[in-house]
Design a protein around this motif. Structure first.
Motif, PDB file in Angstrom:
ATOM      1  N   ARG A 170       0.845  -1.204   0.000  1.00  0.00           N
ATOM      2  CA  ARG A 170       0.000   0.000   0.000  1.00  0.00           C
ATOM      3  C   ARG A 170       0.881   1.256   0.000  1.00  0.00           C
ATOM      4  O   ARG A 170       0.625   2.193  -0.746  1.00  0.00           O
ATOM      5  N   ARG A 171       1.928   1.218   0.833  1.00  0.00           N
ATOM      6  CA  ARG A 171       2.840   2.375   0.860  1.00  0.00           C
ATOM      7  C   ARG A 171       3.524   2.562  -0.489  1.00  0.00           C
ATOM      8  O   ARG A 171       3.756   3.674  -0.934  1.00  0.00           O
ATOM      9  N   ALA A 172       3.852   1.439  -1.127  1.00  0.00           N
ATOM     10  CA  ALA A 172       4.550   1.521  -2.416  1.00  0.00           C
ATOM     11  C   ALA A 172       3.653   2.123  -3.493  1.00  0.00           C
ATOM     12  O   ALA A 172       4.117   2.826  -4.375  1.00  0.00           O
ATOM     13  N   LEU A 173       2.354   1.844  -3.405  1.00  0.00           N
ATOM     14  CA  LEU A 173       1.427   2.333  -4.442  1.00  0.00           C
ATOM     15  C   LEU A 173       0.925   3.754  -4.168  1.00  0.00           C
ATOM     16  O   LEU A 173       0.480   4.449  -5.072  1.00  0.00           O
ATOM     17  N   GLN A 174       1.001   4.133  -2.897  1.00  0.00           N
ATOM     18  CA  GLN A 174       0.388   5.411  -2.479  1.00  0.00           C
ATOM     19  C   GLN A 174       0.770   6.612  -3.355  1.00  0.00           C
ATOM     20  O   GLN A 174      -0.116   7.394  -3.734  1.00  0.00           O
ATOM     21  N   PRO A 175       2.061   6.777  -3.736  1.00  0.00           N
ATOM     22  CA  PRO A 175       2.402   7.983  -4.511  1.00  0.00           C
ATOM     23  C   PRO A 175       1.593   8.123  -5.799  1.00  0.00           C
ATOM     24  O   PRO A 175       1.325   9.243  -6.241  1.00  0.00           O
ATOM     25  N   ALA A 176       1.197   7.004  -6.395  1.00  0.00           N
ATOM     26  CA  ALA A 176       0.437   7.092  -7.655  1.00  0.00           C
ATOM     27  C   ALA A 176      -0.952   7.674  -7.422  1.00  0.00           C
ATOM     28  O   ALA A 176      -1.607   8.122  -8.367  1.00  0.00           O
ATOM     29  N   PHE A 177      -1.417   7.634  -6.181  1.00  0.00           N
ATOM     30  CA  PHE A 177      -2.769   8.118  -5.896  1.00  0.00           C
ATOM     31  C   PHE A 177      -2.758   9.459  -5.168  1.00  0.00           C
ATOM     32  O   PHE A 177      -3.770   9.913  -4.660  1.00  0.00           O
ATOM     33  N   HIS A 178      -1.579  10.037  -5.130  1.00  0.00           N
ATOM     34  CA  HIS A 178      -1.451  11.382  -4.572  1.00  0.00           C
ATOM     35  C   HIS A 178      -2.181  12.351  -5.505  1.00  0.00           C
ATOM     36  O   HIS A 178      -2.240  12.132  -6.716  1.00  0.00           O
ATOM     37  N   ARG A 179      -2.719  13.439  -4.938  1.00  0.00           N
ATOM     38  CA  ARG A 179      -3.504  14.378  -5.759  1.00  0.00           C
ATOM     39  C   ARG A 179      -2.731  14.891  -6.970  1.00  0.00           C
ATOM     40  O   ARG A 179      -3.277  15.019  -8.053  1.00  0.00           O
ATOM     41  N   ASN A 180      -1.434  15.134  -6.788  1.00  0.00           N
ATOM     42  CA  ASN A 180      -0.655  15.650  -7.923  1.00  0.00           C
ATOM     43  C   ASN A 180      -0.529  14.616  -9.031  1.00  0.00           C
ATOM     44  O   ASN A 180      -0.570  14.946 -10.216  1.00  0.00           O
ATOM     45  N   SER A 181      -0.354  13.343  -8.645  1.00  0.00           N
ATOM     46  CA  SER A 181      -0.240  12.277  -9.669  1.00  0.00           C
ATOM     47  C   SER A 181      -1.548  12.174 -10.430  1.00  0.00           C
ATOM     48  O   SER A 181      -1.565  11.996 -11.653  1.00  0.00           O
ATOM     49  N   ILE A 182      -2.660  12.275  -9.709  1.00  0.00           N
ATOM     50  CA  ILE A 182      -3.966  12.163 -10.373  1.00  0.00           C
ATOM     51  C   ILE A 182      -4.174  13.356 -11.299  1.00  0.00           C
ATOM     52  O   ILE A 182      -4.618  13.192 -12.443  1.00  0.00           O
ATOM     53  N   ALA A 183      -3.777  14.535 -10.827  1.00  0.00           N
ATOM     54  CA  ALA A 183      -3.920  15.739 -11.672  1.00  0.00           C
ATOM     55  C   ALA A 183      -3.156  15.540 -12.981  1.00  0.00           C
ATOM     56  O   ALA A 183      -3.617  15.946 -14.055  1.00  0.00           O
ATOM     57  N   ALA A 184      -2.008  14.858 -12.893  1.00  0.00           N
ATOM     58  CA  ALA A 184      -1.198  14.645 -14.103  1.00  0.00           C
ATOM     59  C   ALA A 184      -1.883  13.683 -15.078  1.00  0.00           C
ATOM     60  O   ALA A 184      -1.510  13.619 -16.246  1.00  0.00           O
ATOM     61  N   CYS A 185      -2.851  12.911 -14.586  1.00  0.00           N
ATOM     62  CA  CYS A 185      -3.542  11.929 -15.448  1.00  0.00           C
ATOM     63  C   CYS A 185      -4.780  12.523 -16.119  1.00  0.00           C
ATOM     64  O   CYS A 185      -5.373  11.882 -17.002  1.00  0.00           O
ATOM     65  N   VAL A 186      -5.214  13.710 -15.683  1.00  0.00           N
ATOM     66  CA  VAL A 186      -6.499  14.237 -16.169  1.00  0.00           C
ATOM     67  C   VAL A 186      -6.498  14.424 -17.687  1.00  0.00           C
ATOM     68  O   VAL A 186      -7.497  14.156 -18.356  1.00  0.00           O
ATOM     69  N   GLY A 187      -5.347  14.838 -18.242  1.00  0.00           N
ATOM     70  CA  GLY A 187      -5.255  15.025 -19.698  1.00  0.00           C
ATOM     71  C   GLY A 187      -5.535  13.715 -20.435  1.00  0.00           C
ATOM     72  O   GLY A 187      -6.358  13.677 -21.368  1.00  0.00           O
ATOM     73  N   THR A 188      -4.880  12.644 -20.009  1.00  0.00           N
ATOM     74  CA  THR A 188      -5.091  11.331 -20.648  1.00  0.00           C
ATOM     75  C   THR A 188      -6.539  10.881 -20.482  1.00  0.00           C
ATOM     76  O   THR A 188      -7.170  10.394 -21.424  1.00  0.00           O
ATOM     77  N   MET A 189      -7.067  11.055 -19.268  1.00  0.00           N
ATOM     78  CA  MET A 189      -8.464  10.662 -19.010  1.00  0.00           C
ATOM     79  C   MET A 189      -9.398  11.409 -19.969  1.00  0.00           C
ATOM     80  O   MET A 189     -10.288  10.826 -20.592  1.00  0.00           O
ATOM     81  N   THR A 190      -9.165  12.721 -20.085  1.00  0.00           N
ATOM     82  CA  THR A 190     -10.042  13.545 -20.917  1.00  0.00           C
ATOM     83  C   THR A 190      -9.940  13.120 -22.382  1.00  0.00           C
ATOM     84  O   THR A 190     -10.964  12.982 -23.070  1.00  0.00           O
ATOM     85  N   ASP A 191      -8.716  12.877 -22.863  1.00  0.00           N
ATOM     86  CA  ASP A 191      -8.543  12.460 -24.270  1.00  0.00           C
ATOM     87  C   ASP A 191      -9.341  11.191 -24.558  1.00  0.00           C
ATOM     88  O   ASP A 191     -10.019  11.085 -25.582  1.00  0.00           O
TER      89      ASP A 191
END
Ligand code: HEM
Length: 459
Positions: free
Chosen positions: A103-124
């Protein structure tokens, strides 16, 4: 609140238990209704699946105690024992120290900044899909949502920079979606039925195993490719996806994961993150289809979102409230489990070591004590009474405690992106003559969701 020193009581057995079968027939025929019907019988009651006793947590207090206050005394239980041979020992199936490390290893991917970085791909991905619809076309929304959300998960978490390009990601996503649905059905069958029956050929056990093997193969290939990138000397995180981060290491696991660990995490995330969001979105579209005024309100809000602003509760408050109401009334995960790792007392009931526990957010979310007129769909109920006003444990779409959904914020972002893409262009309407019914398997999903899409009138 019960006194800790009061003598323990036994959990009452729900009437109607049959020899050998226990309460299986009642659960088989009316799954959610049966769980709903036992709610008034006590904070914790007992049913039998065949000869196996299972304790049902009925009150918010019991749910809160098990999921949060005494969470260390519980493991994930039968449902996840059944899932493990299919999907390995990833974050959703693993226990104790290993779970904490993953869980600790995966946590950074679910940080708000990481998610914000995915919004472009999600939107496309969402835009590409909905821009292909034609005025008046009937879209099988449940099928389209399942594919779209699997592709989105594959693209944002596992293959942001895939050399093969977007078409390959979409194809991979479609394969994954197909196998995933079959595997989830297999896990459900294995949980509610005794092992000799669940593993019979008649119930399609071989099909489940074949789908799980195919899914593992796809995940193995993804890991192999990411490892090759790493070994080719590129910075392991250059691809920018979670898989690369897993292999490279994180503060929670500096040496990085082995190939098998990374594979199992891919499977865990796919299992947890694809059908949950697609099913919730299907229910969301079903509700929109029946309520043009809500669609109009949502469109106005989405269209007013300034360019570059991230979709979230602060920027799209009505759409966010709408989704929270969808998750209340149509919570997809109707049956989740825990197992007592030691003797433990919950709400005055003594639970033996090894006791299997069930909690259902669906029945909790429809309790009139917390939600007046619980079957009425009303996003604005959350204006009058927010989550904080409810007893802890009464609204648990993403669970609580050490096993709370790691992807809750990711899921809300994805769903806001998709709803925005749809309502900005289209008004989805029900198709005349089709009755939408809930089908209760691993998740509660609509039987089928054909919807006709029409563009907004000009002006
Ligand atoms: C509407 C969408 C979603 C809903 C309703 C949902 C709900 C839940 C719930 C109720 C749990 C707790 C299960 C339990 O108590 O046994 C959970 C766990 C989990 N969810 Fe979600 N989820 C959603 C989306 C996602 C997404 C998009 C991801 C990842 C991309 C994700 C990843 C996980 C993981 C990894 C766990 C296990 C956490 C752990 O055991 O430490 N979920 N989810």
């Amino acid at each position: 609140m019960r006194s800790i020193t009061a003598p323990a009581v036994a959990a009452p057995i729900v009437p109607g238990r049959l020899p050998l079968l226990g309460h299986l027939p009642q659960l088989a025929v009316k799954r959610v209704e049966f769980l709903q019907s036992v709610r008034t019988r006590g904070d914790i009651v007992r049913i039998f699946l065949g000869n196996r006793p299972v304790f049902i947590l009925n009150s918010p207090e019991a749910v809160h105690d098990v999921l949060l206050t005494q969470s260390r005394k519980f493991g994930k239980g039968l449902l996840f024992d059944v899932a493990r041979p299919f999907i390995g020992n990833g974050i959703i199936t693993s226990e104790r120290d290993f779970h904490l490390r993953q869980r600790r290893a995966l946590q950074p991917a679910f940080h708000r900044n990481s998610i914000a970085a995915c919004v472009g791909t999600m939107t496309d991905i969402a835009e590409e899909q909905v821009s292909a619809w034609r005025p008046g076309e009937v879209i099988a929304m449940d099928v389209v949502m399942r594919r779209m959300m699997t592709v989105m998960l594959v693209a944002t978490l596992f293959s942001t920079e895939r050399p093969e390009g977007a078409a390959a990601v979409a194809e991979l996503g479609e394969h994954v979606a197909e196998h995933l649905t079959t595997v989830m059905r297999g896990v459900f069958v294995g949980t509610v039925l005794p092992a000799p029956i669940a593993s019979s050929r008649v119930l399609g056990h071989r099909k489940y195993l074949a789908a799980a093997a195919a899914l593992r193969e796809l995940a193995d290939t993804a890991v192999r490719q990411a490892r090759q990138t790493q070994q080719a000397g590129q910075a392991p995180t250059a691809r920018g996806d979670l898989l690369s981060v897993m292999l490279a290491g994180t503060p929670g696991n500096p040496r990085g994961m082995t190939d098998v660990e990374a594979r199992d995490e891919l499977l865990s995330l796919l299992m947890a993150g694809a059908e949950t969001t697609s099913t919730t979105l299907s229910w969301a579209l079903h509700e929109l289809g029946r309520r043009p005024e809500i669609t109009r309100r949502m469109r106005a809000e989405c269209d007013a979102l300034p360019a570059g602003a991230l979709p979230g509760a602060a920027t799209l408050p009505f759409t966010d409230r709408f989704l929270r109401e969808v998750l209340r009334l149509h919570q997809p995960s109707w049956l989740l489990m825990r197992r007592a790792l030691e003797p433990v007392r919950v709400c005055g009931v003594e639970l033996p070591r090894g006791a299997e526990l069930v909690y259902s957010a669906v029945t909790m979310h429809r309790d009139p004590a917390y939600y007046p007129e619980p079957l009425r769909f009303d996003p604005d109920r959350w204006l009058a009474r927010t989550e904080k006003d409810l007893p802890p444990g009464a609204y648990v779409p993403f669970a609580l405690g050490n096993r709370k959904c790691i992807g809750d914020h990711f899921a809300m972002t994805e769903m806001l992106v998709v709803l925005r893409a749809i309502v900005s262009r289209w008004r989805p309407r029900p198709v005349e003559g089709h009755r939408v019914r809930p089908v209760v398997q691993a998740l509660i999903r609509p039987n089928a969701l054909p919807m006709r899409v029409s563009p907004w009138p000009a002006g």
